[in-house]
Scaffold this motif. Structure first.
Motif, PDB file in Angstrom:
ATOM      1  N   GLU A   1      -2.239  -9.808  -1.521  1.00  0.00           N
ATOM      2  CA  GLU A   1      -3.271 -11.075  -1.743  1.00  0.00           C
ATOM      3  C   GLU A   1      -3.694 -11.875  -0.153  1.00  0.00           C
ATOM      4  N   GLY A   2      -4.771 -11.745   0.143  1.00  0.00           N
ATOM      5  CA  GLY A   2      -5.290 -12.346   1.306  1.00  0.00           C
ATOM      6  C   GLY A   2      -5.211 -11.572   2.442  1.00  0.00           C
ATOM      7  N   VAL A   3      -5.208 -10.142   2.075  1.00  0.00           N
ATOM      8  CA  VAL A   3      -5.433  -9.124   2.977  1.00  0.00           C
ATOM      9  C   VAL A   3      -6.551  -9.293   4.126  1.00  0.00           C
ATOM     10  N   PRO A   4      -6.096  -9.273   5.308  1.00  0.00           N
ATOM     11  CA  PRO A   4      -7.166  -9.286   6.425  1.00  0.00           C
ATOM     12  C   PRO A   4      -8.614  -8.430   6.030  1.00  0.00           C
ATOM     13  N   GLY A   5      -9.501  -9.036   6.481  1.00  0.00           N
ATOM     14  CA  GLY A   5     -10.876  -8.317   6.001  1.00  0.00           C
ATOM     15  C   GLY A   5     -11.376  -7.488   7.301  1.00  0.00           C
ATOM     16  N   ALA A   6     -12.407  -6.887   7.246  1.00  0.00           N
ATOM     17  CA  ALA A   6     -13.074  -6.013   8.088  1.00  0.00           C
ATOM     18  C   ALA A   6     -13.477  -6.729   9.296  1.00  0.00           C
TER      19      ALA A   6
ATOM     20  N   ALA B   1     -12.996  -2.163   2.604  1.00  0.00           N
ATOM     21  CA  ALA B   1     -13.223  -3.552   3.233  1.00  0.00           C
ATOM     22  C   ALA B   1     -12.135  -4.513   3.920  1.00  0.00           C
ATOM     23  N   CYS B   2     -11.052  -3.820   4.095  1.00  0.00           N
ATOM     24  CA  CYS B   2     -10.340  -4.383   4.803  1.00  0.00           C
ATOM     25  C   CYS B   2     -10.216  -4.097   6.665  1.00  0.00           C
ATOM     26  N   ASN B   3      -9.085  -4.794   7.089  1.00  0.00           N
ATOM     27  CA  ASN B   3      -9.166  -4.454   8.650  1.00  0.00           C
ATOM     28  C   ASN B   3      -8.952  -2.937   9.016  1.00  0.00           C
ATOM     29  N   LYS B   4      -8.167  -2.426   8.650  1.00  0.00           N
ATOM     30  CA  LYS B   4      -7.808  -1.311   8.569  1.00  0.00           C
ATOM     31  C   LYS B   4      -8.775  -0.033   8.234  1.00  0.00           C
ATOM     32  N   CYS B   5      -9.474  -0.274   7.171  1.00  0.00           N
ATOM     33  CA  CYS B   5     -10.583   0.536   6.700  1.00  0.00           C
ATOM     34  C   CYS B   5     -11.775   0.234   7.711  1.00  0.00           C
TER      35      CYS B   5
ATOM     36  N   PHE C   1      -4.274   8.048   5.242  1.00  0.00           N
ATOM     37  CA  PHE C   1      -4.716   6.887   4.506  1.00  0.00           C
ATOM     38  C   PHE C   1      -4.345   5.798   5.530  1.00  0.00           C
ATOM     39  N   SER C   2      -5.302   4.804   5.631  1.00  0.00           N
ATOM     40  CA  SER C   2      -5.328   3.662   6.667  1.00  0.00           C
ATOM     41  C   SER C   2      -5.344   2.549   5.860  1.00  0.00           C
ATOM     42  N   CYS C   3      -5.502   2.263   4.798  1.00  0.00           N
ATOM     43  CA  CYS C   3      -6.085   1.065   4.029  1.00  0.00           C
ATOM     44  C   CYS C   3      -4.738   0.152   3.865  1.00  0.00           C
ATOM     45  N   ILE C   4      -5.156  -1.127   3.837  1.00  0.00           N
ATOM     46  CA  ILE C   4      -4.037  -2.033   3.573  1.00  0.00           C
ATOM     47  C   ILE C   4      -4.264  -2.760   2.233  1.00  0.00           C
ATOM     48  N   ARG C   5      -5.442  -2.431   1.467  1.00  0.00           N
ATOM     49  CA  ARG C   5      -5.697  -3.048   0.351  1.00  0.00           C
ATOM     50  C   ARG C   5      -6.208  -2.155  -0.697  1.00  0.00           C
TER      51      ARG C   5
ATOM     52  N   TRP D   1       0.814  -1.303  -0.013  1.00  0.00           N
ATOM     53  CA  TRP D   1       0.052   0.014   0.045  1.00  0.00           C
ATOM     54  C   TRP D   1       0.867   1.300   0.055  1.00  0.00           C
ATOM     55  N   GLU D   2       2.181   1.288  -0.001  1.00  0.00           N
ATOM     56  CA  GLU D   2       3.030   2.183   0.367  1.00  0.00           C
ATOM     57  C   GLU D   2       2.872   3.567  -0.806  1.00  0.00           C
ATOM     58  N   ALA D   3       2.810   3.239  -2.188  1.00  0.00           N
ATOM     59  CA  ALA D   3       2.518   4.088  -3.009  1.00  0.00           C
ATOM     60  C   ALA D   3       1.372   4.939  -2.803  1.00  0.00           C
ATOM     61  N   VAL D   4       0.393   4.513  -2.569  1.00  0.00           N
ATOM     62  CA  VAL D   4      -0.869   5.361  -2.158  1.00  0.00           C
ATOM     63  C   VAL D   4      -0.491   5.929  -1.104  1.00  0.00           C
ATOM     64  N   GLU D   5      -0.187   5.409  -0.113  1.00  0.00           N
ATOM     65  CA  GLU D   5      -0.070   6.005   1.443  1.00  0.00           C
ATOM     66  C   GLU D   5       0.835   7.333   1.186  1.00  0.00           C
ATOM     67  N   ARG D   6       1.834   7.072   0.347  1.00  0.00           N
ATOM     68  CA  ARG D   6       2.918   8.073   0.276  1.00  0.00           C
ATOM     69  C   ARG D   6       2.203   9.300  -0.621  1.00  0.00           C
ATOM     70  N   ALA D   7       1.370   9.113  -1.467  1.00  0.00           N
ATOM     71  CA  ALA D   7       0.772  10.155  -2.200  1.00  0.00           C
ATOM     72  C   ALA D   7      -0.318  10.891  -1.109  1.00  0.00           C
TER      73      ALA D   7
END
Length: 230
Positions: free
Chosen positions: A95-100, A205-209, A192-196, A52-58
């Motif tokens: 792939e297989g990112v932990p869900g909500a 839909a992820c844990n961090k969202c 930005f908090s998302c891991i997917r 997720w780092e490229a989006v996080e950096r933006a």
């Protein structure tokens, strides 16, 4: 920049301060509070090669632009790649990112704070910055987020370079809702908090969202986030 409501719960130093920023809510709010309290602030971002780092950096760059002030130095990016250690892990592959509905333990990255702090502590030593601040909360369940870890690790690195850089954790006695309330009026739409991430957006839909949605809801604050999945 709009000030947050209160001074930091643990006083920030009247000295140069590095702030470890990820682009997430907690570290962004801490950075904004440091800008108000400290004479010189150095934002530090550790790039590990995570999905997720490229989006996080933006997002982080937009947040920095929104809180720009004369005492904020340009973002320093320190490279600490983890692919050779983590291998085909969800954090590197997406792939297989932990869900909500997953537990906090599902998003634990082994040795994450070791990797996040090692280079910043050395950078601070080499650049005569006596403190680095980070934003763990009182509810953080992980073994590398305890006072013993932070103080012990800082001491080990300082002894290795004959220095004395301290790790500050001003939010370590707070809950998420407390930190969120401190961020009222800040441009949190640029965090930005998302891991997917999906198309540069929070996936929704992820844990961090899920954690992000709950944080705004419990703080009774409007959520300015654009989620790919509502």
């Amino acid at each position: 920049m709009t000030d947050a409501l209160d001074p930091p719960p643990a006083p920030l130093p009247d000295a140069p301060l590095a702030v470890l920023v990820s682009g997430g809510l907690d570290s962004a709010i801490l950075l904004a509070e440091a800008v108000r309290a400290c004479p010189v602030v150095f934002p530090l971002y550790v790039r590990s090669g995570l999905h997720w780092e490229a989006v996080e950096r933006a997002y982080l760059e937009r947040f920095l632009a929104a809180i720009a002030a004369p005492n904020v130095r340009p973002l320093r990016v320190l490279d600490q790649p983890t692919a050779d250690v983590y291998g085909a892990h969800w954090s590197t592959t997406g792939e297989g990112v932990p869900g909500a509905d997953s537990a906090d333990e599902a998003v634990f990255l082994p040795g994450r704070n070791v990797l996040l702090l090692a280079k910043p502590l050395i950078w601070c030593h080499l650049n005569a910055v006596p403190f680095v601040a980070t934003a763990p909360l009182g509810t953080n369940p992980f073994p590398d987020a305890t006072p013993a870890f932070y103080d012990g690790f800082a001491g080990i690195v300082s002894s290795a370079v004959r220095g004395d850089v301290r790790v500050l954790r001003p939010y370590s006695a707070l809950h998420k809702v407390d930190v969120m309330r401190r961020g009222r009026g800040l441009p949190l739409e640029h965090t930005f908090s998302c891991i997917r991430p999906v198309r540069g957006l929070h996936c929704g839909a992820c844990n961090k969202c899920a954690e992000r949605r709950l944080a705004f809801r419990e703080a009774h604050m409007p959520d300015p986030t654009e989620y790919a999945e509502r």
